[in-house]
Design an enzyme around this catalytic site. Sequence first.
Site, PDB file in Angstrom:
ATOM      1  N   THR A 185     -18.292  -0.249   0.899  1.00 52.24           N
ATOM      2  CA  THR A 185     -16.915  -0.233   1.416  1.00 52.24           C
ATOM      3  C   THR A 185     -16.567   1.144   1.981  1.00 52.24           C
ATOM      4  O   THR A 185     -17.207   2.138   1.641  1.00 52.24           O
ATOM      5  CB  THR A 185     -15.912  -0.543   0.277  1.00 52.24           C
ATOM      6  OG1 THR A 185     -16.073   0.456  -0.739  1.00 52.24           O
ATOM      7  CG2 THR A 185     -16.124  -1.925  -0.323  1.00 52.24           C
ATOM      8  N   ASP A 208       4.287   3.381  -3.791  1.00 53.42           N
ATOM      9  CA  ASP A 208       3.273   3.904  -4.710  1.00 53.42           C
ATOM     10  C   ASP A 208       3.465   3.191  -6.054  1.00 53.42           C
ATOM     11  O   ASP A 208       4.478   3.405  -6.731  1.00 53.42           O
ATOM     12  CB  ASP A 208       3.445   5.421  -4.863  1.00 53.42           C
ATOM     13  CG  ASP A 208       2.366   6.014  -5.756  1.00 53.42           C
ATOM     14  OD1 ASP A 208       1.761   5.280  -6.563  1.00 53.42           O
ATOM     15  OD2 ASP A 208       2.137   7.238  -5.646  1.00 53.42           O
ATOM     16  N   ASP A 218       0.859  -1.181   0.000  1.00 55.52           N
ATOM     17  CA  ASP A 218       0.000   0.000   0.000  1.00 55.52           C
ATOM     18  C   ASP A 218       0.896   1.233   0.000  1.00 55.52           C
ATOM     19  O   ASP A 218       2.018   1.185   0.484  1.00 55.52           O
ATOM     20  CB  ASP A 218      -0.914   0.004   1.236  1.00 55.52           C
ATOM     21  CG  ASP A 218      -2.237   0.713   0.963  1.00 55.52           C
ATOM     22  OD1 ASP A 218      -3.272   0.028   0.854  1.00 55.52           O
ATOM     23  OD2 ASP A 218      -2.227   1.954   0.831  1.00 55.52           O
ATOM     24  N   LYS A 258     -10.649   1.241 -16.475  1.00 53.87           N
ATOM     25  CA  LYS A 258     -10.981  -0.105 -15.990  1.00 53.87           C
ATOM     26  C   LYS A 258     -11.313  -1.038 -17.149  1.00 53.87           C
ATOM     27  O   LYS A 258     -11.042  -2.240 -17.088  1.00 53.87           O
ATOM     28  CB  LYS A 258     -12.148  -0.036 -15.006  1.00 53.87           C
ATOM     29  CG  LYS A 258     -11.784   0.602 -13.671  1.00 53.87           C
ATOM     30  CD  LYS A 258     -10.935  -0.323 -12.811  1.00 53.87           C
ATOM     31  CE  LYS A 258     -10.873   0.145 -11.365  1.00 53.87           C
ATOM     32  NZ  LYS A 258     -10.249  -0.828 -10.477  1.00 53.87           N
ATOM     33  N   TYR A 278     -12.519   6.742 -15.220  1.00 47.64           N
ATOM     34  CA  TYR A 278     -12.643   5.487 -14.448  1.00 47.64           C
ATOM     35  C   TYR A 278     -13.120   4.352 -15.355  1.00 47.64           C
ATOM     36  O   TYR A 278     -12.506   3.287 -15.417  1.00 47.64           O
ATOM     37  CB  TYR A 278     -13.628   5.736 -13.309  1.00 47.64           C
ATOM     38  CG  TYR A 278     -13.831   4.585 -12.348  1.00 47.64           C
ATOM     39  CD1 TYR A 278     -12.772   4.081 -11.602  1.00 47.64           C
ATOM     40  CD2 TYR A 278     -15.096   4.026 -12.166  1.00 47.64           C
ATOM     41  CE1 TYR A 278     -12.968   3.044 -10.701  1.00 47.64           C
ATOM     42  CE2 TYR A 278     -15.297   2.999 -11.263  1.00 47.64           C
ATOM     43  CZ  TYR A 278     -14.233   2.505 -10.532  1.00 47.64           C
ATOM     44  OH  TYR A 278     -14.438   1.485  -9.640  1.00 47.64           O
TER      45      TYR A 278
HETATM   46  N1  LIG Z   1     -16.851  -0.221  -3.612  1.00 51.87           N
HETATM   47  C1  LIG Z   1     -17.397  -0.349  -4.775  1.00 51.87           C
HETATM   48  O1  LIG Z   1     -18.634  -0.168  -4.945  1.00 51.87           O
HETATM   49  C2  LIG Z   1     -16.565  -0.700  -5.965  1.00 51.87           C
HETATM   50  C3  LIG Z   1     -17.238  -0.919  -7.150  1.00 51.87           C
HETATM   51  C4  LIG Z   1     -16.510  -1.255  -8.249  1.00 51.87           C
HETATM   52  C5  LIG Z   1     -15.134  -1.386  -8.173  1.00 51.87           C
HETATM   53  N2  LIG Z   1     -14.481  -1.166  -7.017  1.00 51.87           N
HETATM   54  C6  LIG Z   1     -13.015  -1.298  -7.022  1.00 51.87           C
HETATM   55  O2  LIG Z   1     -12.521  -1.791  -5.793  1.00 51.87           O
HETATM   56  C7  LIG Z   1     -11.187  -1.311  -5.606  1.00 51.87           C
HETATM   57  C8  LIG Z   1     -11.029  -0.568  -4.298  1.00 51.87           C
HETATM   58  O3  LIG Z   1     -11.532  -1.306  -3.267  1.00 51.87           O
HETATM   59  P1  LIG Z   1     -11.207  -1.033  -1.712  1.00 51.87           P
HETATM   60  O4  LIG Z   1     -12.518  -1.131  -1.033  1.00 51.87           O
HETATM   61  O5  LIG Z   1     -10.128  -1.933  -1.275  1.00 51.87           O
HETATM   62  O6  LIG Z   1     -10.658   0.488  -1.739  1.00 51.87           O
HETATM   63  P2  LIG Z   1      -9.701   1.302  -0.794  1.00 51.87           P
HETATM   64  O7  LIG Z   1      -9.512   2.572  -1.564  1.00 51.87           O
HETATM   65  O8  LIG Z   1     -10.237   1.374   0.598  1.00 51.87           O
HETATM   66  O9  LIG Z   1      -8.327   0.491  -0.704  1.00 51.87           O
HETATM   67  C9  LIG Z   1      -7.380   0.548  -1.671  1.00 51.87           C
HETATM   68  C10 LIG Z   1      -6.018   0.756  -1.058  1.00 51.87           C
HETATM   69  O10 LIG Z   1      -5.136   1.002  -2.160  1.00 51.87           O
HETATM   70  C11 LIG Z   1      -4.183   1.964  -1.750  1.00 51.87           C
HETATM   71  N3  LIG Z   1      -3.651   2.651  -2.946  1.00 51.87           N
HETATM   72  C12 LIG Z   1      -4.302   3.547  -3.732  1.00 51.87           C
HETATM   73  N4  LIG Z   1      -3.481   3.958  -4.703  1.00 51.87           N
HETATM   74  C13 LIG Z   1      -2.299   3.314  -4.531  1.00 51.87           C
HETATM   75  C14 LIG Z   1      -1.051   3.327  -5.206  1.00 51.87           C
HETATM   76  N5  LIG Z   1      -0.853   4.131  -6.268  1.00 51.87           N
HETATM   77  N6  LIG Z   1      -0.044   2.528  -4.787  1.00 51.87           N
HETATM   78  C15 LIG Z   1      -0.228   1.729  -3.697  1.00 51.87           C
HETATM   79  N7  LIG Z   1      -1.386   1.689  -2.989  1.00 51.87           N
HETATM   80  C16 LIG Z   1      -2.403   2.470  -3.407  1.00 51.87           C
HETATM   81  C17 LIG Z   1      -4.935   2.897  -0.833  1.00 51.87           C
HETATM   82  O11 LIG Z   1      -4.042   3.565   0.061  1.00 51.87           O
HETATM   83  C18 LIG Z   1      -5.902   1.957  -0.109  1.00 51.87           C
HETATM   84  O12 LIG Z   1      -5.422   1.543   1.148  1.00 51.87           O
HETATM   85  C19 LIG Z   1     -10.897  -0.354  -6.743  1.00 51.87           C
HETATM   86  O13 LIG Z   1     -10.171  -0.999  -7.763  1.00 51.87           O
HETATM   87  C20 LIG Z   1     -12.283   0.022  -7.200  1.00 51.87           C
HETATM   88  O14 LIG Z   1     -12.312   0.464  -8.540  1.00 51.87           O
HETATM   89  C21 LIG Z   1     -15.171  -0.814  -5.903  1.00 51.87           C
END
Ligand SMILES: NC(=O)c1ccc[n+]([C@@H]2O[C@H](COP(=O)([O-])OP(=O)(O)OC[C@H]3O[C@@H](n4cnc5c(N)ncnc54)[C@H](O)[C@@H]3O)[C@@H](O)[C@H]2O)c1
Length: 272
Positions: free
Chosen positions: A202, A74, A48, A171, A167
Amino acid sequence: MRTTAPSGRVASKRVLVIGGGSVGPGWGNGKAAAVLYAREGADVVVVDRSADAAQATVELIHEEGSRATAHIGDMTDPQAAQDAVAATVSSLGGLDILHFNIGISTRGGIVDTALEDWRKVFAVNLDAAFHVTQAALPVLEQDGGGAIVYITTLAAHLNGPYAYVGYETSKAALSRLSRSVAAEYAARGVRSNTVVPGMIDTPHVHAHVATSGDGAAVAQARAAQVPMKRQGTGWDIAEAALFLASDAAGFITGVDLRVDGGMSILMGNAAI
Ligand SMILES: NC(=O)c1ccc[n+]([C@@H]2O[C@H](COP(=O)([O-])OP(=O)(O)OC[C@H]3O[C@@H](n4cnc5c(N)ncnc54)[C@H](O)[C@@H]3O)[C@@H](O)[C@H]2O)c1
């Protein structure tokens, strides 16, 4: 909460979860996936860009008596992606499963999306996946094959009520990247698939809607759009990913598995 009992479906597998933290308290998709892989017997490296987020997931895994380490970086930086894979190989001795969870969005249609936002979204959703995949594939192949799971979104496939052009497009490209990997590596032992979430409840979504009014009303409206009349959870996404990553899915590659409570059935409807 998760309802299935652990059965060692990825016992002894070495798993790299990219974005295994969470932006807030509760169960995000990446955090649930990291915890589930560990519960199912894997050794997990949680990557992360937020040290606190990665550490919080690792601590949860340790509290459950399972194995995980944190790695901070990152993934939009190609060298950081190489370092994350190298750190995994150095601590676990190799790699069997790559789970790519990170993704961000900015709202807007084609004309009103700033180039800066478009590039920011593509850097995280697509370029980072490219960097990590490039770093991981030689290791996966060398270790006798493995599996990649990318988390995309229903909005990559169907149109939703709001425009998120960066987005949706990034994707959709991620889904295509997965199929390119699947085609190139099918005979080389590496499978590649995506999990396609619909409406998932979430911390990421909570943070996103916090700026746009009443969270409870938004949650209710999101659930009402789903044929099953509920939003999914991080566990729904994690269970689907676990299946695709495990040997149970050994003859499955290049698929986009929709986890959306039936949302795709609805004509002209979709969501992020
Ligand atoms: N919740 C929904 O309804 C939904 C729907 C469709 C898709 N998604 C997908 O689910 C995923 C996110 O889910 P989540 O609940 O775990 O989200 P989240 O954002 O809580 O967790 C993602 C983690 O990724 C880390 N992160 C972000 N950018 C980064 C980078 N450049 N390098 C390293 N770490 C990085 C963040 O710090 C975070 O801790 C995404 O791909 C999103 O498109 C979610």
